[in-house]
Enzyme design. Structure first.
Site, PDB file in Angstrom:
ATOM      1  N   ASP A  39       0.399 -21.465 -35.158  1.00  0.00           N
ATOM      2  CA  ASP A  39       0.306 -20.776 -33.873  1.00  0.00           C
ATOM      3  C   ASP A  39      -0.883 -19.818 -33.828  1.00  0.00           C
ATOM      4  OD1 ASP A  39       1.284 -20.327 -31.308  1.00  0.00           O
ATOM      5  OD2 ASP A  39       2.551 -18.651 -31.933  1.00  0.00           O
ATOM      6  N   HIS A  54       4.410 -19.540 -23.654  1.00  0.00           N
ATOM      7  CA  HIS A  54       4.350 -18.507 -24.683  1.00  0.00           C
ATOM      8  C   HIS A  54       5.165 -17.297 -24.229  1.00  0.00           C
ATOM      9  CE1 HIS A  54       1.024 -19.716 -27.606  1.00  0.00           C
ATOM     10  NE2 HIS A  54       1.240 -20.771 -26.845  1.00  0.00           N
ATOM     11  N   ALA A  85       9.643 -16.212 -30.920  1.00  0.00           N
ATOM     12  CA  ALA A  85       9.205 -15.552 -32.152  1.00  0.00           C
ATOM     13  C   ALA A  85       9.906 -14.221 -32.343  1.00  0.00           C
ATOM     14  CB  ALA A  85       7.685 -15.358 -32.131  1.00  0.00           C
TER      15      ALA A  85
END
Length: 284
Positions: free
Chosen positions: A82, A208, A232
């Site tokens: 990433d 994202h 994340a």
């Protein structure tokens, strides 16, 4: 099975109208937890690591663990790098077995972004590796990349179309109002912009800043063409907070197998929820 490119997984996801979750993992326990969740829910899975995690754990350790998981799993698994700005590191990861990489040149002018992305695509195509790139600037903090809110810029739909045509990139992450990290308030997602980008761009789109987006907004993003959602911060925080709680409740238990088992279960349950949310359960 072996690690596979995420390209066919994401093409199918966009075609069928669901999203695949890409989980940033920082430890072997986090990796095992999301793989367990994918197995249980029969979901395709993208394991994802930041540049910081690559430097912390080592490329070969990460790739080795991911390859082992893929061999043992009954669901398709891809391994993605990433937000990488370093061409040489991207090459190293591809050589080690990564099946997807993100070349992030969104901080540079359009022409420079095109040039660097095309360079990565040329190498990746020969190795059957997916390439993701970003247009616009997603705000917030991702690893060691900081973009202040006032510096975040949304992707232009016409530029997105030109960018894909000029680079041949396989997946595109357009900035559409999300942010990395945990939201302080309600995300300000530009759904009309997503719809226009999706009408001009056939490749799968990537969302994202997926941590903490309300359920209805995630589902709407996916329905408009977002075939991959990155998670994340939310996963990392859940993992860490479970350890803090364990030590508060069991201050004398210093056996890593005990507290890591608890953390793994917390991560697994969160992963299952995110997979359900994106609609990829039973799509393996």
């Amino acid at each position: 099975m072996t690690l596979i490119s995420s390209t066919p997984l994401l093409v199918e996801a966009r075609k069928q109208g669901y999203g695949i979750v890409a989980f940033n993992v920082h430890t072997i326990e986090m990796l095992q937890a999301v793989v367990d969740a994918a197995e249980e829910s029969r979901s395709p899975l993208i394991l994802q690591t930041t540049v910081g995690t690559v430097k912390h754990l080592g490329i070969e350790y990460i790739a080795g663990a991911a390859k082992t998981a893929a061999r043992q799993a009954r669901v398709p698994i891809a391994l993605h790098l990433d937000h990488c700005q370093d061409f040489e590191l991207i090459l190293q990861c591809m050589r080690a077995g990564y099946t997807s990489v993100m070349i992030d040149q969104s901080m540079h002018p359009f022409e420079k972004n095109v040039e660097m992305t095309r360079k990565v695509v040329e190498v990746a195509r020969a190795l059957n590796v997916n390439v993701e790139a970003e247009l616009g600037k997603v705000g917030g903090v991702e690893d060691d990349i900081h973009v202040e809110d006032d510096m975040a810029t949304l992707a232009d739909p016409i530029e997105c179309q030109r960018f894909v045509e000029l680079t041949g990139v396989f997946t595109l992450a357009p900035a559409i109002g999300t942010a990395h990290g945990i939201y302080k308030g309600e995300p300000n997602i530009d759904f009309k912009r997503i719809q226009e980008i999706a009408s001009r761009v056939e490749v799968p789109l990537v969302l994202h800043g997926g941590s903490g987006i309300p359920e209805a907004q995630v589902k709407r993003c996916v329905s408009l063409g977002m075939a991959k959602m990155n998670v994340a911060t939310e996963l990392k925080n859940a993992f860490t907070l479970s350890l803090k709680q364990f030590f508060t409740e069991h201050p004398d238990n210093l056996d890593p197998r005990s507290y890591m088992s608890v953390a793994k279960e917390v991560v697994k349950q969160m992963a299952l929820e995110k997979m359900r949310l994106c609609g990829c359960t039973n799509k393996a």
